[in-house]
Design a protein around this motif. Sequence first.
Motif, PDB file in Angstrom:
ATOM      1  N   GLU A 151      28.483  31.652  30.985  1.00  0.00           N
ATOM      2  CA  GLU A 151      27.741  31.360  32.425  1.00  0.00           C
ATOM      3  C   GLU A 151      28.134  32.405  33.562  1.00  0.00           C
ATOM      4  OE1 GLU A 151      29.096  27.624  33.146  1.00  0.00           O
ATOM      5  OE2 GLU A 151      27.854  26.601  31.565  1.00  0.00           O
ATOM      6  N   GLU A 152      29.290  32.930  33.441  1.00  0.00           N
ATOM      7  CA  GLU A 152      29.760  33.668  34.579  1.00  0.00           C
ATOM      8  C   GLU A 152      30.154  34.898  34.273  1.00  0.00           C
ATOM      9  OE1 GLU A 152      29.449  32.560  37.546  1.00  0.00           O
ATOM     10  OE2 GLU A 152      29.315  30.319  37.360  1.00  0.00           O
ATOM     11  N   GLN A 153      29.162  35.578  33.798  1.00  0.00           N
ATOM     12  CA  GLN A 153      29.515  37.249  33.106  1.00  0.00           C
ATOM     13  C   GLN A 153      29.707  37.988  34.328  1.00  0.00           C
ATOM     14  OE1 GLN A 153      26.235  38.364  30.874  1.00  0.00           O
ATOM     15  NE2 GLN A 153      26.098  36.634  29.613  1.00  0.00           N
ATOM     16  N   THR A 154      29.223  37.956  35.294  1.00  0.00           N
ATOM     17  CA  THR A 154      29.648  38.841  36.510  1.00  0.00           C
ATOM     18  C   THR A 154      31.081  38.616  37.097  1.00  0.00           C
ATOM     19  OG1 THR A 154      27.346  38.879  37.204  1.00  0.00           O
ATOM     20  CG2 THR A 154      28.879  39.836  38.938  1.00  0.00           C
ATOM     21  N   PHE A 155      31.325  37.534  37.258  1.00  0.00           N
ATOM     22  CA  PHE A 155      32.651  37.228  37.677  1.00  0.00           C
ATOM     23  C   PHE A 155      33.715  37.935  36.627  1.00  0.00           C
ATOM     24  CE2 PHE A 155      36.377  34.580  37.398  1.00  0.00           C
ATOM     25  CZ  PHE A 155      37.104  34.827  38.777  1.00  0.00           C
ATOM     26  N   PHE A 156      33.870  37.470  35.276  1.00  0.00           N
ATOM     27  CA  PHE A 156      34.781  37.916  34.267  1.00  0.00           C
ATOM     28  C   PHE A 156      34.749  39.511  34.073  1.00  0.00           C
ATOM     29  CE2 PHE A 156      34.757  33.224  33.409  1.00  0.00           C
ATOM     30  CZ  PHE A 156      35.838  33.007  33.315  1.00  0.00           C
ATOM     31  N   LYS A 157      33.780  40.066  34.641  1.00  0.00           N
ATOM     32  CA  LYS A 157      33.553  41.436  34.397  1.00  0.00           C
ATOM     33  C   LYS A 157      34.247  42.194  35.625  1.00  0.00           C
ATOM     34  CE  LYS A 157      29.430  42.060  31.542  1.00  0.00           C
ATOM     35  NZ  LYS A 157      28.033  42.538  31.480  1.00  0.00           N
ATOM     36  N   VAL A 158      34.026  41.585  36.862  1.00  0.00           N
ATOM     37  CA  VAL A 158      34.563  42.241  38.132  1.00  0.00           C
ATOM     38  C   VAL A 158      35.942  41.873  38.196  1.00  0.00           C
ATOM     39  CG1 VAL A 158      34.057  42.243  40.599  1.00  0.00           C
ATOM     40  CG2 VAL A 158      32.182  42.103  39.280  1.00  0.00           C
ATOM     41  N   ALA A 159      36.128  40.865  37.980  1.00  0.00           N
ATOM     42  CA  ALA A 159      37.577  40.200  38.420  1.00  0.00           C
ATOM     43  C   ALA A 159      38.605  40.193  37.220  1.00  0.00           C
ATOM     44  CB  ALA A 159      37.549  38.666  38.871  1.00  0.00           C
ATOM     45  N   THR A 160      38.412  40.827  36.429  1.00  0.00           N
ATOM     46  CA  THR A 160      39.264  41.097  35.249  1.00  0.00           C
ATOM     47  C   THR A 160      40.512  41.730  35.625  1.00  0.00           C
ATOM     48  OG1 THR A 160      37.444  40.954  33.619  1.00  0.00           O
ATOM     49  CG2 THR A 160      39.598  41.701  32.762  1.00  0.00           C
ATOM     50  N   ASP A 161      41.617  41.003  35.397  1.00  0.00           N
ATOM     51  CA  ASP A 161      42.911  41.621  35.614  1.00  0.00           C
ATOM     52  C   ASP A 161      43.794  41.126  34.396  1.00  0.00           C
ATOM     53  OD1 ASP A 161      43.626  39.077  36.114  1.00  0.00           O
ATOM     54  OD2 ASP A 161      44.446  39.498  38.161  1.00  0.00           O
ATOM     55  N   GLU A 162      45.107  41.744  34.227  1.00  0.00           N
ATOM     56  CA  GLU A 162      45.961  41.304  33.004  1.00  0.00           C
ATOM     57  C   GLU A 162      46.341  39.922  33.383  1.00  0.00           C
ATOM     58  OE1 GLU A 162      50.239  42.861  31.228  1.00  0.00           O
ATOM     59  OE2 GLU A 162      49.511  43.887  32.954  1.00  0.00           O
ATOM     60  N   GLU A 163      46.701  39.315  34.041  1.00  0.00           N
ATOM     61  CA  GLU A 163      46.901  37.925  34.226  1.00  0.00           C
ATOM     62  C   GLU A 163      46.028  37.006  33.992  1.00  0.00           C
ATOM     63  OE1 GLU A 163      49.500  34.624  37.321  1.00  0.00           O
ATOM     64  OE2 GLU A 163      48.290  36.632  37.974  1.00  0.00           O
ATOM     65  N   LEU A 164      44.823  37.308  34.416  1.00  0.00           N
ATOM     66  CA  LEU A 164      43.725  36.484  34.114  1.00  0.00           C
ATOM     67  C   LEU A 164      43.506  36.439  32.476  1.00  0.00           C
ATOM     68  CD1 LEU A 164      41.310  34.380  35.298  1.00  0.00           C
ATOM     69  CD2 LEU A 164      39.888  36.787  35.322  1.00  0.00           C
ATOM     70  N   GLN A 165      43.394  37.536  32.010  1.00  0.00           N
ATOM     71  CA  GLN A 165      43.224  37.644  30.578  1.00  0.00           C
ATOM     72  C   GLN A 165      44.265  36.793  29.691  1.00  0.00           C
ATOM     73  OE1 GLN A 165      40.765  38.997  28.887  1.00  0.00           O
ATOM     74  NE2 GLN A 165      39.613  39.589  30.924  1.00  0.00           N
ATOM     75  N   ARG A 166      45.641  36.971  30.260  1.00  0.00           N
ATOM     76  CA  ARG A 166      46.538  36.291  29.580  1.00  0.00           C
ATOM     77  C   ARG A 166      46.342  34.563  29.600  1.00  0.00           C
ATOM     78  NH1 ARG A 166      50.246  38.654  32.090  1.00  0.00           N
ATOM     79  NH2 ARG A 166      50.942  36.911  33.250  1.00  0.00           N
ATOM     80  N   ILE A 167      45.945  34.219  30.707  1.00  0.00           N
ATOM     81  CA  ILE A 167      45.572  32.994  31.199  1.00  0.00           C
ATOM     82  C   ILE A 167      44.431  32.320  30.150  1.00  0.00           C
ATOM     83  CG2 ILE A 167      44.959  31.247  32.764  1.00  0.00           C
ATOM     84  CD1 ILE A 167      46.372  32.728  35.046  1.00  0.00           C
ATOM     85  N   ILE A 168      43.578  33.313  30.108  1.00  0.00           N
ATOM     86  CA  ILE A 168      42.377  32.813  29.055  1.00  0.00           C
ATOM     87  C   ILE A 168      42.707  32.832  27.735  1.00  0.00           C
ATOM     88  CG2 ILE A 168      40.115  33.854  28.442  1.00  0.00           C
ATOM     89  CD1 ILE A 168      39.462  34.627  31.330  1.00  0.00           C
ATOM     90  N   HIS A 169      43.528  33.564  27.469  1.00  0.00           N
ATOM     91  CA  HIS A 169      44.058  33.997  25.950  1.00  0.00           C
ATOM     92  C   HIS A 169      44.906  32.310  25.664  1.00  0.00           C
ATOM     93  CE1 HIS A 169      45.469  35.259  22.081  1.00  0.00           C
ATOM     94  NE2 HIS A 169      46.650  34.926  22.403  1.00  0.00           N
TER      95      HIS A 169
END
Length: 399
Positions: free
Chosen positions: A184-202
């Motif tokens: 749904e939010e492809q633009t956000f997760f491409k623009v706002a990707t950082d290490e902490e966000l990826q860890r939280i998503i995992h």
Amino acid sequence: MKTFSSIKQLLGMLSREQKLISEIFEKRKQLSYKYDHALELVEYNEDKLSSLIEFAVLRQNGRFLELDDQFLQFFEQILEVNEDINVSYINENLLAIHQNIVYYLQENSETRRYNYLRQVKNALRKIGVIAIRNVVDLKRNIDNTFKNEPNYKVKKAKLEHLDIKRNYISSLINLTDKLISGEEEQTFFKVATDEELQRIIHILKNQLNTCRHNLIDNQKQIIEYLNRLRAQNMMVEKIRQLKYLKDQFELRTKTNIEQVLRSENPLLFEPNPAYSLKLSLDQLQGDDNSLELIRKVHARQRSGKGIKQSVADTDLSEYMDSESEQVPQVNLEEVKNSFLAGSNNLFDFLQTYNFGMELSFEERLTVYCQLVSQYDAHFRLTDSYQVKQETEYLMIYPA
């Protein structure tokens, strides 16, 4: 109603009256905590109770007190003892994520964009924790409802309602999974990707996966419990019908109960077996007491009179004069405190310690082992050993 002016004031009041608040929280399900009991815990200082009521920590209902809903809910959530399943929190956090994503994409300031990103991360963390907590509460409610609810209709309605909540939790988990997968939010997760966000998503994906598996088990459990209720209800109805026919003296004519009983052969219908006692021939041939018993039984059968039972001797004076034995006891707590007050090692300390009675080397060694096994957390255990009287012991000092 007063409001707290600072966190320090709030924590100070909660800390000062923690004994009363703890007891009311433990008895929150009784709904009958008396004002007089609370007054006793605050040493009959009504000003303390008045402050708790004025600041809405407690609510007064006549002569009874209870915790305010916001504090009760806070304590239950922090201590993870909340039995209510509130799936609205997940939905609220999903809406907050969508809103902050929109704000993030429309904002030009890096500082404000970071604040929106931080709120998205916080909401993602909350969703995982809330989802797991709801699944655990759902499992607990299912078991408690089936085992403790006495009313059949209420039990069935509660289980069906819990199944509806299970479906709602499952739907919200799927929506969350769809959101973090970027569909749904492809633009956000491409623009706002950082290490902490990826860890939280995992971490969130692992939590949602665990919730899915547990929800499948919960669904199986609800289906099993509903089937059991249905079977029990059918059995109860059949028993009621049989009871009605029996009271109307129509059981034999309107049912095939005689045919069923003939076809069944349960152990319950069997008579209790009686086994005769066969005495050993060798014992009968060589035991005079057995011969005397046989003669008494034979005489009773000939005369038709019962054998007079022998009466035990009523003189119990020899049993009353029992000697008491004194067993020495060592106060391990007192010995431990004395040892911690010094600096000597434990083994040498016990060899010179005055127990108030004579103890041998083996008995002092036993006290050494007991102290180590019970109070090892208070001691500092070293790696060095020594030997005394062919006994190797560890060097232990006060912590």
